[in-house]
Design an enzyme around this catalytic site. Structure first.
Site, PDB file in Angstrom:
ATOM      1  N   CYS A 134       0.841  -1.201   0.000  1.00 27.11           N
ATOM      2  CA  CYS A 134       0.000   0.000   0.000  1.00 27.11           C
ATOM      3  C   CYS A 134       0.872   1.245   0.000  1.00 27.11           C
ATOM      4  O   CYS A 134       1.390   1.652   1.039  1.00 27.11           O
ATOM      5  CB  CYS A 134      -0.934   0.004   1.207  1.00 27.11           C
TER       6      CYS A 134
ATOM      7  N   CYS B  95      -0.548   4.100   2.095  1.00 30.35           N
ATOM      8  CA  CYS B  95      -0.390   3.878   3.529  1.00 30.35           C
ATOM      9  C   CYS B  95       1.040   4.169   3.993  1.00 30.35           C
ATOM     10  O   CYS B  95       1.260   4.791   5.035  1.00 30.35           O
ATOM     11  CB  CYS B  95      -0.729   2.432   3.893  1.00 30.35           C
ATOM     12  N   ASP B  96       2.017   3.670   3.248  1.00 32.96           N
ATOM     13  CA  ASP B  96       3.399   3.639   3.730  1.00 32.96           C
ATOM     14  C   ASP B  96       4.371   4.509   2.955  1.00 32.96           C
ATOM     15  O   ASP B  96       5.533   4.643   3.356  1.00 32.96           O
ATOM     16  CB  ASP B  96       3.907   2.190   3.708  1.00 32.96           C
TER      17      ASP B  96
END
Length: 322
Positions: free
Chosen positions: A141, A144-145
């Site tokens: 992701c 996300c990261d």
């Protein structure tokens, strides 16, 4: 099967942000929810080291801790969290009907409402070095990261719209992005391909696959192989993003719940209602667009409210009939 069949007002299948948020709202509505965690208690966030984009955590929080806190909050309001895997379902198509669910192939229970929050599983390449470094630089992701790799060199694997979108997202915050495409062309739409090719710090490598992820504790580099010539090349990176798709965890619902070609559950309009009365879906199991913890939590709230309203309607109809 056990001889005694338990009756539950609200059954929640799955224990990620969607499931726990549904549990919090259902508990506060006095639905006395029972949750079965599944094989991965806490869901995908338990494999995430840092969560910086969930509201309410100004300093960030690690995924496992966040899920423990969500569980504690749900239990504080009365949710009963059980370790177990739902292995079969028999949904009743009649409004007000009772749904039958089997847990761990041995225990049958009955539920007036069911909230499905079984999530989706990211597809990985299956390399031992990749699996070893999941959470240490290997991620599925970028949204996300990606923030943790600001100003660094990263690579992304994939050829579809999601891969192209995540590559351009990473290009905005990372120094250089190497995009590995297994074939000699991308599957992404022409518009997305143009976005990639027009971004100066994205380098697309066709006919290229990951041979090995380099590093002991964290990602330090990548060895790539050209699947046409067999030539291998190494680059230094700190992050590797896998964007080859997700598989929704919906196998046990096939033949009973409406789903799209890839298995994501289809919900009605802006609600969490499935095609079966009293069965609701929340989180990544019905969302292939956003796949974020906060959006999953939002639909968990919606599912609990939908379940509460459904039960109220059924009780009102029963009173009128009486």
């Amino acid at each position: 099967m056990s001889n005694t069949i338990e009756r539950i007002k609200c059954l929640i299948i799955g224990s990620g942000p969607a499931g726990y948020t549904a549990a919090i709202y259902a508990s506060r509505a006095d639905l006395k929810p029972v949750m079965y965690t599944g094989m991965e208690p806490g869901g995908q966030l338990t494999t995430t080291t840092e969560v910086d984009n969930f509201p309410g955590y100004p300093e960030g929080i690690d995924g496992p801790t966040m899920m423990v806190q969500l569980q504690q909050q749900a239990e504080r309001f009365g949710t009963e969290v059980r370790i177990g895997m739902v292995t079969a379902v028999d949904f009743n198509k009649t409004a007000g009907g009772i749904h039958k669910v089997t847990v761990d192939n041995t225990t049958e229970i009955e539920a007036e409402t069911v909230i499905i929050s079984t999530g989706a599983t990211a597809k990985y390449l299956g390399l031992p070095s990749e699996q070893k470094l999941r959470g240490g630089g290997v991620s599925a992701c970028a949204v996300c990261d990606g923030f943790f790799y600001k100003g660094q060199d990263v690579a992304i694997v994939g050829a579809g719209d999601t891969a192209a979108e995540e590559a351009t997202y990473l290009a905005n915050i990372c120094k250089n992005v190497t995009m590995l495409v297994r074939k000699d062309h991308m599957r992404a739409s022409k518009a997305m391909q143009h976005r990639v090719t027009n971004t100066s710090n994205i380098k697309v490598m066709y006919n290229t696959e990951v041979d090995e992820v380099l590093g002991e504790q964290v990602v330090e580099g990548l060895r790539m192989v050209n699947n046409q010539t067999g030539n291998k090349e190494e680059i230094e990176i700190t992050g590797l993003f896998i964007a080859i798709g997700h598989k929704p965890n919906t196998d046990i619902f096939k033949g009973q719940l409406d789903m799209d070609d890839t298995g994501y559950l289809i919900t009605e309009g802006k609600s969490t209602k499935t095609n079966i009365p009293g069965v609701f879906a929340s989180g990544d199991v019905q969302d292939k667009e956003y796949r974020q913890a906060v959006t999953a939590a939002g639909t968990g709230c919606m599912a609990a409210l939908d379940a509460e309203r459904y039960l109220a309607t059924i009780e009102t109809n029963e009173e009128v009939s009486a």
